[in-house]
Design an enzyme around this catalytic site. Structure first.
Site, short mmCIF file in Angstrom:
data_model
loop_
_atom_site.label_atom_id
_atom_site.label_comp_id
_atom_site.label_asym_id
_atom_site.label_seq_id
_atom_site.Cartn_x
_atom_site.Cartn_y
_atom_site.Cartn_z
N GLU A 95 -6.42 37.66 29.25
CA GLU A 95 -5.89 37.99 27.92
C GLU A 95 -5.29 39.38 27.92
O GLU A 95 -5.73 40.24 28.67
CB GLU A 95 -7.06 38.00 26.91
CG GLU A 95 -7.06 36.87 25.91
CD GLU A 95 -5.97 36.97 24.84
OE1 GLU A 95 -4.85 37.42 25.12
OE2 GLU A 95 -6.26 36.56 23.71
N ASP A 96 -4.33 39.60 27.05
CA ASP A 96 -3.77 40.96 26.94
C ASP A 96 -4.79 41.88 26.27
O ASP A 96 -5.13 42.93 26.78
CB ASP A 96 -2.43 40.95 26.18
CG ASP A 96 -2.47 40.26 24.83
OD1 ASP A 96 -3.53 39.68 24.46
OD2 ASP A 96 -1.45 40.29 24.12
N ASP A 99 -9.40 41.63 20.32
CA ASP A 99 -9.54 42.43 19.09
C ASP A 99 -10.72 41.88 18.29
O ASP A 99 -11.87 42.25 18.55
CB ASP A 99 -8.21 42.37 18.34
CG ASP A 99 -8.17 43.24 17.09
OD1 ASP A 99 -9.06 44.10 16.93
OD2 ASP A 99 -7.26 43.07 16.28
N THR A 100 -10.50 41.00 17.34
CA THR A 100 -11.62 40.39 16.63
C THR A 100 -12.41 39.48 17.58
O THR A 100 -13.60 39.25 17.38
CB THR A 100 -11.15 39.53 15.43
OG1 THR A 100 -10.38 38.44 15.92
CG2 THR A 100 -10.35 40.34 14.44
N LYS A 127 -10.64 45.96 22.73
CA LYS A 127 -10.60 46.80 21.52
C LYS A 127 -11.80 46.45 20.64
O LYS A 127 -11.93 45.34 20.17
CB LYS A 127 -9.27 46.54 20.79
CG LYS A 127 -9.00 47.49 19.66
CD LYS A 127 -7.52 47.50 19.23
CE LYS A 127 -7.19 46.38 18.28
NZ LYS A 127 -5.79 46.49 17.78
N ASP A 155 2.93 43.00 21.91
CA ASP A 155 4.06 43.05 20.97
C ASP A 155 3.67 43.51 19.59
O ASP A 155 2.50 43.51 19.21
CB ASP A 155 4.66 41.64 20.83
CG ASP A 155 3.75 40.72 20.01
OD1 ASP A 155 2.56 40.56 20.39
OD2 ASP A 155 4.20 40.19 18.97
P1 IMP Z 1 -8.10 38.50 18.18
O1 IMP Z 1 -8.14 37.02 17.97
O2 IMP Z 1 -8.27 39.25 16.88
O3 IMP Z 1 -9.03 39.00 19.25
O4 IMP Z 1 -6.61 38.86 18.58
C1 IMP Z 1 -6.15 38.73 19.84
C2 IMP Z 1 -4.62 38.74 19.86
O5 IMP Z 1 -4.08 39.60 18.83
C3 IMP Z 1 -4.13 39.31 21.15
O6 IMP Z 1 -3.97 38.32 22.14
C4 IMP Z 1 -2.83 39.98 20.75
O7 IMP Z 1 -1.76 39.05 20.83
C5 IMP Z 1 -3.03 40.39 19.31
N1 IMP Z 1 -3.42 41.82 19.16
C6 IMP Z 1 -4.59 42.34 18.79
N2 IMP Z 1 -4.57 43.69 18.78
C7 IMP Z 1 -3.33 44.04 19.18
C8 IMP Z 1 -2.67 45.31 19.41
O8 IMP Z 1 -3.24 46.41 19.26
N3 IMP Z 1 -1.37 45.23 19.83
C9 IMP Z 1 -0.72 44.06 20.02
N4 IMP Z 1 -1.29 42.86 19.84
C10 IMP Z 1 -2.58 42.84 19.43
MG MG Z 2 0.57 39.09 20.10
#
Ligand code: IMP
Ligand code: MG
Length: 171
Positions: A95-96, A99-100, A127, A155
């Site tokens: 994964e890049d 976050d959550t 993060k 992005d």
């Molecule tokens: P999650 O489901 O909240 O963990 O979000 C994951 C996805 O949100 C990642 O694969 C990214 O595409 C996007 N994302 C979360 N934080 C960032 C950030 O700081 N910059 C760019 N994309 C982010």
């Molecule tokens: Mg994204």
């Protein structure tokens, strides 16, 4: 105009990926490794990472998307399923950024239905601030407390993926 503040350099990224690639090479020696990139954000990281893994492995891609602008929509959309058979194999999800954790938790859940022998997670950025799901990121290159970053595949509304290093985005 959004402002881009340099955060992680190309050299730092390169060195960290060499280190993580070496670790993965050691840990997966003798296993049946399939590296599965989560689209689209992981595409540059995946390309650099697999070139640092020196044991035989296969590569696949899955599509998952949750973001609109800088905030999670809460909805996960699967846009591509894996092509390879994963049953009984050792899957490393790439994964890049976590976050959550919702995107990855859902992706892991759907991967489990394919009965791999193991699933581990490798993320370019871990993060922490907004983590909602309990997830163990097995390999992470960099940790970030908060903020919104772009570049090296990451992005903001589909822009800035092409930047060769990682920047803090101030809107
Ligand atoms: P999650 O489901 O909240 O963990 O979000 C994951 C996805 O949100 C990642 O694969 C990214 O595409 C996007 N994302 C979360 N934080 C960032 C950030 O700081 N910059 C760019 N994309 C982010
Ligand atoms: Mg994204």
């Amino acid at each position: 105009m959004p402002e881009l503040i340099p955060l992680i350099s190309q050299q730092e990224i390169k060195e960290k990926i060499q280190e993580i690639g070496r670790k993965i090479t050691q840990d997966y020696n003798g296993l049946d490794l399939v590296v599965v990139g989560v689209l689209k954000g992981s595409f540059i990281f995946l390309a650099d990472l697999v070139r640092q893994i020196t044991i035989d492995h296969e590569i696949d891609l899955v599509g998952a998307s949750s973001y609109d602008g800088t905030s999670s929509t809460g909805q996960i959309m699967f846009t591509k399923k894996p092509d390879l058979k994963l049953k009984g194999r050792d899957v490393l999800l790439v994964e890049d950024i976590v976050d959550t954790g919702r995107t990855l938790a859902k992706t892991v859940e759907s991967m489990r239905l394919l009965n791999p022998r193991s699933i581990k997670i490798c993320a370019l950025i871990d993060k922490h601030e907004r983590r909602e799901m309990q997830l163990n990121v097995d390999y992470s290159c960099f940790c970030l407390k908060k903020g919104f970053i772009v570049g090296y595949g990451l992005d903001y509304n589909e822009k800035y993926r092409n930047l060769p290093a990682i920047f803090d985005l101030k809107i």
